[in-house]
Design a protein around this motif. Structure first.
Motif, PDB file in Angstrom:
ATOM      1  N   UNK A  99     -12.382  69.921 -59.322  1.00 60.22           N
ATOM      2  CA  UNK A  99     -12.472  70.872 -58.213  1.00 60.22           C
ATOM      3  C   UNK A  99     -11.911  72.227 -58.641  1.00 60.22           C
ATOM      4  N   UNK A 100     -10.929  72.231 -59.533  1.00 63.71           N
ATOM      5  CA  UNK A 100     -10.386  73.486 -60.030  1.00 63.71           C
ATOM      6  C   UNK A 100     -11.448  74.284 -60.770  1.00 63.71           C
ATOM      7  N   UNK A 101     -12.212  73.602 -61.615  1.00 66.97           N
ATOM      8  CA  UNK A 101     -13.272  74.285 -62.337  1.00 66.97           C
ATOM      9  C   UNK A 101     -14.308  74.884 -61.419  1.00 66.97           C
ATOM     10  N   UNK A 102     -14.598  74.180 -60.324  1.00 65.73           N
ATOM     11  CA  UNK A 102     -15.579  74.691 -59.362  1.00 65.73           C
ATOM     12  C   UNK A 102     -15.014  75.879 -58.594  1.00 65.73           C
ATOM     13  N   UNK A 103     -13.753  75.782 -58.172  1.00 66.95           N
ATOM     14  CA  UNK A 103     -13.157  76.845 -57.359  1.00 66.95           C
ATOM     15  C   UNK A 103     -12.999  78.145 -58.132  1.00 66.95           C
ATOM     16  N   UNK A 111     -22.220  74.006 -53.443  1.00 70.15           N
ATOM     17  CA  UNK A 111     -21.668  74.620 -52.235  1.00 70.15           C
ATOM     18  C   UNK A 111     -21.096  75.998 -52.548  1.00 70.15           C
ATOM     19  N   UNK A 112     -20.388  76.099 -53.655  1.00 69.93           N
ATOM     20  CA  UNK A 112     -19.760  77.371 -54.025  1.00 69.93           C
ATOM     21  C   UNK A 112     -20.810  78.411 -54.391  1.00 69.93           C
ATOM     22  N   UNK A 113     -21.860  78.001 -55.057  1.00 71.43           N
ATOM     23  CA  UNK A 113     -22.941  78.950 -55.346  1.00 71.43           C
ATOM     24  C   UNK A 113     -23.548  79.481 -54.062  1.00 71.43           C
ATOM     25  N   UNK A 114     -23.705  78.612 -53.070  1.00 67.08           N
ATOM     26  CA  UNK A 114     -24.244  79.051 -51.778  1.00 67.08           C
ATOM     27  C   UNK A 114     -23.289  80.028 -51.097  1.00 67.08           C
ATOM     28  N   UNK A 115     -21.988  79.734 -51.177  1.00 63.24           N
ATOM     29  CA  UNK A 115     -20.999  80.636 -50.577  1.00 63.24           C
ATOM     30  C   UNK A 115     -21.031  81.995 -51.265  1.00 63.24           C
ATOM     31  N   UNK A 117     -23.769  84.364 -50.228  1.00 67.45           N
ATOM     32  CA  UNK A 117     -23.572  85.063 -48.958  1.00 67.45           C
ATOM     33  C   UNK A 117     -22.853  86.397 -49.140  1.00 67.45           C
ATOM     34  N   UNK A 118     -22.310  86.632 -50.338  1.00 70.29           N
ATOM     35  CA  UNK A 118     -21.583  87.864 -50.672  1.00 70.29           C
ATOM     36  C   UNK A 118     -20.465  88.162 -49.656  1.00 70.29           C
ATOM     37  N   UNK A 119     -19.533  87.230 -49.476  1.00 70.03           N
ATOM     38  CA  UNK A 119     -18.446  87.469 -48.524  1.00 70.03           C
ATOM     39  C   UNK A 119     -17.458  88.508 -49.054  1.00 70.03           C
ATOM     40  N   UNK A 120     -16.797  89.192 -48.129  1.00 68.82           N
ATOM     41  CA  UNK A 120     -15.710  90.093 -48.498  1.00 68.82           C
ATOM     42  C   UNK A 120     -14.455  89.310 -48.873  1.00 68.82           C
ATOM     43  N   UNK A 121     -14.346  88.124 -48.309  1.00 65.75           N
ATOM     44  CA  UNK A 121     -13.111  87.350 -48.376  1.00 65.75           C
ATOM     45  C   UNK A 121     -13.478  85.871 -48.305  1.00 65.75           C
ATOM     46  N   UNK A 122     -12.796  85.026 -49.087  1.00 65.53           N
ATOM     47  CA  UNK A 122     -13.016  83.582 -49.030  1.00 65.53           C
ATOM     48  C   UNK A 122     -11.712  82.904 -48.627  1.00 65.53           C
TER      49      UNK A 122
END
Length: 209
Positions: A80-84, A51-55, A58-63
């Motif tokens: 989840x910390x490692x993923x975030x 999910x995070x790779x997909x986010x 998208x090249x967001x300015x802000x998460x």
């Protein structure tokens, strides 16, 4: 099997939101909103990382993150910390807690956000400058398990400022009338939890259906 497959299907919803009075330098701001990871036996780390790779793609300015990072086992915080930590955005990553986070250990979840490089805006806020303009990213505590200190969250915001507010539980908006808040992002309802054809949601986590 069908429900499990649906739960593993990643879709990206792209919405264009018009905000009255948004400072011109922020026109076209791209925000990625992620919520309710519920890291645990049914939501493994590799899925969250996908999910995070997909986010990031998208090249967001802000998460912005809407809470419920774990479900019912504190031991999954490290996963989840490692993923975030892999989230990237030039204007930063901001988050609040959800009810499940409080049910486990809110202090540990606050610490996890800090260690993962996420700015915790639970009953707080940060100004984002761009050119000669600014907007404020704010958050409130979970409606079920915490207080909602909107004054602290909006500290220093004037009537013509733009505030984007994170509230894990969308029911908080029923009580919200402050015109400085131009957009509220929430999770908690899981899109109706389980929605059956011609029947609708089996479970909702909102008093309002």
């Amino acid at each position: 099997i069908g429900l499990r497959q649906e739960a593993r299907r990643i879709t990206v919803s792209r919405l264009e939101v018009a905000i009255r009075g948004l400072p011109l330098p922020f026109d076209g701001l791209k925000v990625a909103f992620l919520t309710d990871f519920h890291s645990g036996p049914t939501t493994p780390a590799d899925f969250i990382e996908q999910v995070i790779r997909q986010a990031n793609a998208e090249k967001p300015d802000l998460v912005l993150l809407g809470g419920d990072y774990i479900t019912d086992e504190l031991g999954y915080l490290s996963e989840v910390s490692g993923a975030l930590r892999q989230l990237h955005a030039p204007l930063g990553v901001y988050g609040v807690l959800g009810n499940h986070d409080y049910w486990q250990d809110a202090n540990e979840v606050h610490r996890m956000l800090e260690e993962a490089g996420i700015i915790d805006v639970t009953n707080a806020g940060r100004w984002l400058p761009r050119g000669d303009a600014r907007i404020r990213i704010s958050g409130v505590g979970d409606l079920w398990e915490d207080s909602q200190d909107l004054n602290r969250a909006l500290d220093g915001a004037q009537e013509n400022d733009t505030v984007i507010l994170l509230s894990h539980n969308p029911d908080y908006t029923i009580h919200l009338s402050d015109s400085r808040v131009k957009l509220v992002l929430s999770g908690h309802t899981h899109g109706g939890q389980m929605c059956l054809p011609r029947i609708g949601p089996v479970i909702t986590h909102s008093r309002y259906g």
